[in-house]
Design a protein around this motif. Sequence first.
Motif, mmCIF file in Angstrom:
data_model
loop_
_atom_site.group_PDB
_atom_site.id
_atom_site.type_symbol
_atom_site.label_atom_id
_atom_site.label_comp_id
_atom_site.label_asym_id
_atom_site.label_seq_id
_atom_site.Cartn_x
_atom_site.Cartn_y
_atom_site.Cartn_z
ATOM 1 N N GLU A 300 0.841 -1.193 0.000
ATOM 2 C CA GLU A 300 0.000 0.000 0.000
ATOM 3 C C GLU A 300 0.881 1.250 0.000
ATOM 4 O O GLU A 300 0.658 2.197 -0.749
ATOM 5 C CB GLU A 300 -0.913 0.004 1.229
ATOM 6 N N ALA A 301 1.921 1.181 0.845
ATOM 7 C CA ALA A 301 2.834 2.328 0.938
ATOM 8 C C ALA A 301 3.550 2.572 -0.384
ATOM 9 O O ALA A 301 3.938 3.696 -0.711
ATOM 10 C CB ALA A 301 3.843 2.084 2.059
ATOM 11 N N CYS A 302 3.728 1.517 -1.158
ATOM 12 C CA CYS A 302 4.382 1.658 -2.467
ATOM 13 C C CYS A 302 3.390 2.113 -3.533
ATOM 14 O O CYS A 302 3.766 2.327 -4.685
ATOM 15 C CB CYS A 302 4.986 0.343 -2.932
ATOM 16 N N GLY A 303 2.134 2.207 -3.171
ATOM 17 C CA GLY A 303 1.123 2.629 -4.134
ATOM 18 C C GLY A 303 0.733 1.552 -5.134
ATOM 19 O O GLY A 303 0.340 1.836 -6.262
ATOM 20 N N TRP A 304 0.831 0.280 -4.723
ATOM 21 C CA TRP A 304 0.550 -0.809 -5.676
ATOM 22 C C TRP A 304 -0.885 -1.319 -5.605
ATOM 23 O O TRP A 304 -1.216 -2.310 -6.210
ATOM 24 C CB TRP A 304 1.512 -1.978 -5.451
#
Length: 370
Positions: A300-304
């Motif tokens: 989520e933090a990587c925006g995936w």
Amino acid sequence: DEAKLITLIGARVSHILSKVRFDIQPIGIDSHMNALKQMLERGNKGVCMIGICGRGGIGKTTLAMALYNELSPTFEGSCFLSNMRENEKKEGLPSLQAKFMEEVLRGKMPIGNVREGVSLMKQRLGSKKVLLILDDVEHTRQLEAFTPNRREKEEWFGAGSKMIVTTRNKDVLIQHGLQEKEIYFPKGFDGQQSLQLFFRHAFVSDHLLAELDDLPQEIVEVAAGLPLALIVFGSHFSFLKKKQEWEETLETFKSEQHKDVYEQLRISYEGLNDREKYVFLDIACFFVGESKEYPFYMWEACGWRPRLALEVLQHRSLIKIDENDRFEMHDQIRDMGRMVVKEGSQFDDPLTYSRPWSKDQVLEVLKNPE
Ligand SMILES: Nc1ncnc2c1ncn2[C@@H]1O[C@H](COP(=O)(O)OP(=O)(O)OP(=O)(O)O)[C@@H](O)[C@H]1O
Ligand SMILES: [Mg+2]
């Protein structure tokens, strides 16, 4: 308070049963089951041991589960040790011996080393009738921790006990003293069974089906009777809603037809978008058997957008998420993913891997000062 006691016992029994039984809906296994049960009858006097042998994805574990479901109620104690190859690395053989003893004797049984485990087994199980399944065995030492070499005519469990071993490598069984006639080699699916499994995952509408002609037959031929490939292919085609897409995809499949199963499974991977690929490779390298919670935050933090990616991966039968929210991935699919990682780097040099997954590889990376 007899009634209370009976309810308690009933609850306990159904708890045990619900825990040990596998929820599977296998196709076309009656003939396999009959053959296997006959083999298990032959060695009725002492401890009977048989092997199920064949290539990855052919259905060995599934057969062992079906046997376990059917046979385990008739034994004093039973245990299914899955994935020996991986679990030996993760937990060690003494802990697997302990698991077996604990399931049979229903009590804690700490075991320090393999030899201690063996002597405990001889002491405590010598007169018990047990069923033990050793799934995906890779080395004879994994057998030696549970049973003496068959040539030694020695016995650790009670009369009527049965052992079933699945493995990709027949030599392991032969080395441990099994005879050829004690080993079962399941054949792949025939055309009819292949179509049945394919359609179970492809979800084709009647409308589309009417247009497809022989396309499904041609597709399942590429899978050459391998259930795992049929599932992945079926799931892949479930995304395609037009005849033309089916035709084009079949061409791609055919071009991989004579390559090994990794290349075939890889077609499904290639159909993913970048985010889905990242998530898939992360799971293959790091998170099989792990809870999805932490990786989920990370992605989520990587925006995936992991929720979406995980849904797609499940639809494509590349992963499963079990009832405890842990990732499951078939070992052949996991190995395909790791192969992709290796190929994206300099093959034998872990320093260049984007995802070093084993302890040795990580140590190699850490040792290198750059
Ligand atoms: N008779 C069957 N009916 C339906 N699905 C099956 C059948 N046999 C196998 N499968 C499915 O095919 C896949 C591969 O089967 P399985 O895991 O039993 O193979 P395996 O021989 O144990 O492979 P490996 O050597 O990699 O452990 C699984 O997803 C399983 O559910
Ligand atoms: Mg297996």
